[in-house]
Every structure is written in structure tokens, then in C-alpha cells.
Design a protein around this motif. Sequence first.
Motif, PDB file in Angstrom:
ATOM      1  N   ALA A 251       0.831  -1.201   0.000  1.00 48.06           N
ATOM      2  CA  ALA A 251       0.000   0.000   0.000  1.00 48.06           C
ATOM      3  C   ALA A 251       0.867   1.253   0.000  1.00 48.06           C
ATOM      4  N   LEU A 252       1.925   1.219   0.824  1.00 49.60           N
ATOM      5  CA  LEU A 252       2.844   2.358   0.879  1.00 49.60           C
ATOM      6  C   LEU A 252       3.498   2.585  -0.483  1.00 49.60           C
ATOM      7  N   SER A 253       3.888   1.488  -1.155  1.00 46.82           N
ATOM      8  CA  SER A 253       4.514   1.622  -2.472  1.00 46.82           C
ATOM      9  C   SER A 253       3.560   2.255  -3.471  1.00 46.82           C
ATOM     10  N   LEU A 254       2.307   1.786  -3.453  1.00 46.49           N
ATOM     11  CA  LEU A 254       1.309   2.356  -4.362  1.00 46.49           C
ATOM     12  C   LEU A 254       1.146   3.851  -4.093  1.00 46.49           C
ATOM     13  N   GLY A 255       1.068   4.208  -2.800  1.00 50.41           N
ATOM     14  CA  GLY A 255       0.926   5.613  -2.426  1.00 50.41           C
ATOM     15  C   GLY A 255       2.092   6.443  -2.919  1.00 50.41           C
ATOM     16  N   LEU A 256       3.317   5.930  -2.732  1.00 46.69           N
ATOM     17  CA  LEU A 256       4.505   6.679  -3.151  1.00 46.69           C
ATOM     18  C   LEU A 256       4.525   6.875  -4.664  1.00 46.69           C
ATOM     19  N   VAL A 257       4.141   5.824  -5.415  1.00 48.95           N
ATOM     20  CA  VAL A 257       4.135   5.936  -6.877  1.00 48.95           C
ATOM     21  C   VAL A 257       3.115   6.979  -7.330  1.00 48.95           C
ATOM     22  N   LEU A 258       1.892   6.905  -6.761  1.00 48.86           N
ATOM     23  CA  LEU A 258       0.847   7.866  -7.146  1.00 48.86           C
ATOM     24  C   LEU A 258       1.258   9.294  -6.798  1.00 48.86           C
ATOM     25  N   LEU A 259       1.877   9.435  -5.607  1.00 44.09           N
ATOM     26  CA  LEU A 259       2.292  10.769  -5.175  1.00 44.09           C
ATOM     27  C   LEU A 259       3.399  11.309  -6.088  1.00 44.09           C
ATOM     28  N   ALA A 260       4.317  10.410  -6.480  1.00 45.26           N
ATOM     29  CA  ALA A 260       5.386  10.821  -7.396  1.00 45.26           C
ATOM     30  C   ALA A 260       4.793  11.295  -8.715  1.00 45.26           C
ATOM     31  N   LEU A 261       3.753  10.573  -9.198  1.00 48.52           N
ATOM     32  CA  LEU A 261       3.102  10.981 -10.443  1.00 48.52           C
ATOM     33  C   LEU A 261       2.492  12.377 -10.326  1.00 48.52           C
ATOM     34  N   ALA A 262       1.843  12.632  -9.162  1.00 48.43           N
ATOM     35  CA  ALA A 262       1.228  13.951  -8.966  1.00 48.43           C
ATOM     36  C   ALA A 262       2.311  15.034  -8.954  1.00 48.43           C
ATOM     37  N   CYS A 263       3.477  14.718  -8.329  1.00 50.12           N
ATOM     38  CA  CYS A 263       4.576  15.687  -8.290  1.00 50.12           C
ATOM     39  C   CYS A 263       5.101  15.961  -9.697  1.00 50.12           C
ATOM     40  N   VAL A 264       5.221  14.893 -10.496  1.00 48.04           N
ATOM     41  CA  VAL A 264       5.672  15.062 -11.886  1.00 48.04           C
ATOM     42  C   VAL A 264       4.711  15.983 -12.629  1.00 48.04           C
ATOM     43  N   MET A 265       3.400  15.751 -12.421  1.00 51.62           N
ATOM     44  CA  MET A 265       2.382  16.596 -13.052  1.00 51.62           C
ATOM     45  C   MET A 265       2.591  18.060 -12.695  1.00 51.62           C
ATOM     46  N   ALA A 266       2.817  18.313 -11.399  1.00 50.78           N
ATOM     47  CA  ALA A 266       2.940  19.695 -10.939  1.00 50.78           C
ATOM     48  C   ALA A 266       4.204  20.348 -11.481  1.00 50.78           C
ATOM     49  N   VAL A 267       5.341  19.625 -11.397  1.00 52.66           N
ATOM     50  CA  VAL A 267       6.622  20.222 -11.775  1.00 52.66           C
ATOM     51  C   VAL A 267       6.710  20.419 -13.287  1.00 52.66           C
TER      52      VAL A 267
ATOM     53  N   GLN B 156       1.299  12.328  11.558  1.00 55.91           N
ATOM     54  CA  GLN B 156       0.269  13.358  11.638  1.00 55.91           C
ATOM     55  C   GLN B 156       0.398  14.338  10.469  1.00 55.91           C
ATOM     56  N   ALA B 157       1.661  14.680  10.122  1.00 55.85           N
ATOM     57  CA  ALA B 157       1.894  15.640   9.032  1.00 55.85           C
ATOM     58  C   ALA B 157       1.320  15.124   7.710  1.00 55.85           C
ATOM     59  N   THR B 158       1.444  13.813   7.451  1.00 55.57           N
ATOM     60  CA  THR B 158       0.899  13.298   6.191  1.00 55.57           C
ATOM     61  C   THR B 158      -0.625  13.403   6.189  1.00 55.57           C
ATOM     62  N   TYR B 159      -1.261  13.108   7.337  1.00 60.44           N
ATOM     63  CA  TYR B 159      -2.721  13.232   7.393  1.00 60.44           C
ATOM     64  C   TYR B 159      -3.147  14.680   7.222  1.00 60.44           C
ATOM     65  N   ILE B 160      -2.345  15.619   7.787  1.00 63.29           N
ATOM     66  CA  ILE B 160      -2.647  17.039   7.618  1.00 63.29           C
ATOM     67  C   ILE B 160      -2.546  17.415   6.149  1.00 63.29           C
ATOM     68  N   CYS B 161      -1.537  16.879   5.471  1.00 66.59           N
ATOM     69  CA  CYS B 161      -1.355  17.147   4.036  1.00 66.59           C
ATOM     70  C   CYS B 161      -2.602  16.703   3.266  1.00 66.59           C
ATOM     71  N   ALA B 162      -3.091  15.478   3.545  1.00 71.11           N
ATOM     72  CA  ALA B 162      -4.281  14.979   2.855  1.00 71.11           C
ATOM     73  C   ALA B 162      -5.492  15.854   3.174  1.00 71.11           C
ATOM     74  N   SER B 163      -5.641  16.177   4.453  1.00 74.53           N
ATOM     75  CA  SER B 163      -6.790  16.977   4.860  1.00 74.53           C
ATOM     76  C   SER B 163      -6.736  18.373   4.240  1.00 74.53           C
TER      77      SER B 163
ATOM     78  N   VAL C  31      -1.593  10.185  -0.555  1.00 75.22           N
ATOM     79  CA  VAL C  31      -1.043  10.742   0.678  1.00 75.22           C
ATOM     80  C   VAL C  31      -1.504   9.923   1.883  1.00 75.22           C
ATOM     81  N   ASN C  32      -2.780   9.515   1.899  1.00 72.99           N
ATOM     82  CA  ASN C  32      -3.277   8.694   3.002  1.00 72.99           C
ATOM     83  C   ASN C  32      -2.566   7.345   3.075  1.00 72.99           C
ATOM     84  N   LEU C  33      -2.301   6.738   1.909  1.00 73.95           N
ATOM     85  CA  LEU C  33      -1.597   5.449   1.898  1.00 73.95           C
ATOM     86  C   LEU C  33      -0.187   5.612   2.440  1.00 73.95           C
ATOM     87  N   VAL C  34       0.476   6.715   2.068  1.00 71.71           N
ATOM     88  CA  VAL C  34       1.823   6.976   2.584  1.00 71.71           C
ATOM     89  C   VAL C  34       1.750   7.159   4.108  1.00 71.71           C
TER      90      VAL C  34
END
Lengths: 295, 313
Positions: A33-49, A217-224, A278-281
Motif C-alpha cells: 500500500a505504501l509503495s502504491l501511495g509513493l508511486v501515485l504521489l510521485a506521479l502527482a509531483c511530476v504533473m505539478a513540476v 500526523q503531518a501526512t494526514y494534515i497534508c491529505a486533509s 497521501v493517506n496510503l503513505v
Amino acid sequence: MTPMQKTGPDAALSAAPASKRLRPGRFLRRWPALSLGLVLLALACVMAVFAPLLATHDPQALDATQRLKPPSAEAWFGTDMMGRDVYSRVIYGARVSLVVGFGVAVLATAAGMAIGLVAGFSRLLDSIIMRIMDGLMAIPSILLAIAFMAMLGSSVVNVIVAVTISEIPRVARLVRSTVLSLREQTYVEAAITSGASTLRIIWRHILPNAMPPVLVQATYICASAMVIEAILSFIGAGTPPDIPSWGNIMTEGRALWQVKPHIVAFPAVVLSLTVLAVNLVGDGLRDMLDPRRKS
Amino acid sequence: MIKYILQRLLATVPVVVIVALIVFSLLFLTPGDPAAVMAGDQATPEQIAQIRESLGLDQPFLPRLLSWFGAVLQGDLGTSIFTGQPVTKMILERIGPTFSLMLVTLVFAVIVAVPVGVIAAYRHNTLLDNAIMAAAVLGFSVPVFVLGYLLAWLLASNAQLLPVQGYRPLSDGVGPWLRHLVLPVLTVSGVYIALIARITRTTMLEVLSQDYIRTARAKGASERAVLFVHALRNASVQVVTVVGLGVALLIGGAVVTETVFSIPGLGRLTVDAILQRDYPVIQGIILLFSFVYVLVNLLVDLSYVLFDPRIRY
């Protein structure tokens, strides 16, 4: 853990490098689950950058002849009421979401830790600070953010400020309770009696113990924060309409969602997947850092 | 017992006062002149000054705070800048749909989430447990308005099963009232169910490893009795606490969901007030919701005695 565990003083020395070596395959199997979260988050970062490279159109370009077109080879996610390309807007929207998510996570964590440490070490300030935190926590966070946005006016920076203020009490409480329980520990008492300064105690004893839960907690804050930004923008109190964000792209499709669902659907899916990442991470970090869960 | 209730009531007073102080300060610090907005475009500076004086807006912070607070204690939340109506009256007119939505969601979410959490704990580390927990993470991640559109699209737009818009008061009959609430309730309850199911599972896992559960099984209690009587009763204090804290999600969810389904409640009133910069209305609604939230959590504290006989006041 390995089945054959060494004991004795050399165990820590020999075990540490082996467990630190990261093999992708093993990591993936142990933390899917963590791996899936990291991959999805990396994709979102690529989109933004790389938004300017990935976008096919100018996200702001109006085209009266191309209004409300369904998805096609030309406009992958279709076009909105003003003929703007929804795909390019969604790509650029990643910037707002990630900046707000990470910005709030970093600021709320830093401010919350500072406030929590002060409250934990100063009996005088503790009751005053914690009463204010109780008051802030008694206001549902979306409403508190709405109140701040009404006061500050809509801009991305103001969204970050508004959401940060409503998230600070959670971190402050967590850090304060960690400080209070650690202060009772014998080794901290020993450090105090041996004359260590408060700063040294915070640095050497409090922070290393407080960091793991604060990080989770910081990751949950990020998602929220991402969700609250989208909600604020959706109801017209968040990111101003001239900056595409996933929330305000959906607002533009709101009136027409039954006939032209594509304007709402694409940003909705991308937003949900990013928050999920972010929640999975967060869940993965929690399991990784929790010593009770290590089997 | 009565002494404890009084103590708890007294302890909430500072929280309520601080909430009121925060909400008032926000309005006080807000840029812009409500008197100018109320007077309209054609007003002369004298007229604006007169309105400002009649509203007490020319006073400094402390006198304004005290007169406002005095009025709030008497149920007067001020006057809307936009409509000129008393805020209390506007809120009372819109309170029905929102409280119906919140109440039905609360009951529905608890009825669904608690058994789901118990089953996930009982079938710990099985496919069922993993599926439930995956659904819970999804529930946390899908923003409430996204879920609203998804459900409306699945259940109403395509299948034409349910109304997608509007609200019928209970006085129109239970049938129409419930039919109009189905989609909004499902929408708001998503996150709430995820939250309650997760805490139920976590707490049940801890409780199920206790000695008294083994004792209950050893004396021949049925599995159902072990789960729902012996274990759930001991998990209930934590579950009820989270149900209370989750009311914040319920309030936020209601505000957004009313916009998606065009329900004429407090959420719509909030959104309209934001767009019109009608600060007294925003202030009144935030104050009301915060008060409800504090009250619910006070009731949760008091309810512990019902769930755990070891707690005596």
C-alpha cells in the motif's frame, strides 16, 4: 525481522546495515500500500513540476468556438464552458493542490511543534495556550477555514494560512502530550538533574521521540489540507478562478454536471487519487514507525 | 453524578467563551465596512456614518465585544448585511434540512460502521478485513462533494431511482422526506463510516485479546454474545468518543453536500453568505455549529457512565 536473531552487543552493529539496504522488490512485497501511495504521489509531483511540458494547451486560453466539447483526440478531457482545455487545467491544478498540501503540512507541523513544546515546558503558558487550542478545535476545521477565507479574501497563500491555523491545534496537542509523558521518564529526569539545558533536552530526548508520530500526523494534515482546499475552491471561497485548481475546475462544471459530466469527473478522479496516495503513505509510515506492529 | 455533570458543564464554559472570542475577533478584523454595504451605492457619507453609529460599529473592540456577547446570550446573532433580516431568524428558517441530514447520517453511519468494524476485527487479517480497511482508506480519500456527484450519477442520473435535488420537510410525510435525504445522507456518511469502522476495528482488536474474552468463550458464551455483548460493550467508550469527534466531519460534510444537492439548509446559507460577504451570517452559523459540536462532545463525556459501569462519578 530475520528468523535467526543475534543477541548481544554486536547484534545492533551487524543488523543495522542489512536492514537499511533497500531492495525494491522486497520493499514492494512488504509495503504494497505504501509503495502504491509513493508511486501515485510521485506521479502527482511530476504533473505539478512538468505542467508546462505535459499540458497540451494554455490552461487559461479561451476559445468561444470550442465550448463544452466532450473528450476527444484534440482535447483529451474535453473543454469547459469557456472553451478552455480541461486536461491542461487539471495538469496545472496539481500545482495548487500539492503546494497547499505540503505547505500546510510543513507550516502546521512546525508551528504546532513550537507551540506544543512551549506548552509542555511552561506550566504558566500551558493553560492559556491549551485553552486557545481547545477553542480552535471546537470549531469544525472547514468552518474555521471558511471564516479565515472570508476575512483574508481568496488567494492560494490565504488558503494555506487559513488551513494551517485550523490544523495547528492537532499537532500542538500531540507534541504537548509527548513532552508531558517524556518528562516523567527516568532518563529525562536524569538529564535534567545532571544540568542539561532545556534546549539540549528537547534536541536530544524530546524531538527524536516526538518525531515519528508528528511525521505521521503531518501526512494526514497534508491529505486533509488538499481536501479542504478543494472544498473551499468548490464553494467559491478558496483559490481564485484565474488559477486552475481541482476544486474550482469542478465548480465550473457544477451547473452542467448532469449533461456534461466530464468537467467534474476528471478533476474529481485526479483529486481523489492524490489524496488517496497521501493517506496510503501516512498509513504506511504509521505501520513502519510503530514498533508494536513489527512482527 | 449531578456534581460531575455540573463540573463538566462548567468546564465547557471557557471553551465556548474562547470560541465566541475567536469568531468575534475574526469579524472585527475583517476589512471592509458593513455600513457602506448596507447603505448601498447611492448613500451619502452622513447616511453611512449614521448606520455605523446605529450598529455600534464606531465603538472600539472591547465595548463591541461585550455588547455583541450580551446579545448572543439572549439569542440575538445580529443583522444580515445583505437581507437586513435578523441572523437568528435566517438560521432558524434553514435549520430543518441541515439537522435532518446530520441526524439521519449519524444514525445510519453508526448502524453501518459499528458492525462492519466488529466483523473486520473478528476476521482479522483475512481478505474480508483487508477489503473493509481498503474501503475505509478510500472513504477517507474521496472528498465529500466528489462522492456526492458519483452517487448522484450512479443512482439518480442513470437509473432515475432517486431525486437528485431539493428537500421535502418532514411535514410533507416521511416517505418524500426520506427519499430526498437518501443521496445526501450516503454522501456525508462516507468519511464518517470510514472513521467509525476504523476505530471500532482497532479497539475491538485490543479488547478481543483480553483475558475476559477468553473467559467468556470458556464459559460457553456464543460467538455472537462474545462479540456484541462482552467485547463491543468494552470497546464502546472509544467508539462513542470518535462518533462525537466525527460530528465535525458531519458538519463540514453537510455544508458542502447541500451545495451539491441544492438543499436549502445552513450549508447553502453559509455558501451564499460567503459569496455575498455577509459576515454576521457567517459568524452566526459558525457559532451555532461550534456550540452544537461542543454540546455533542459534552453528551459523549456524560454517556461514558452508560457504557462503562466502572466509570462512577
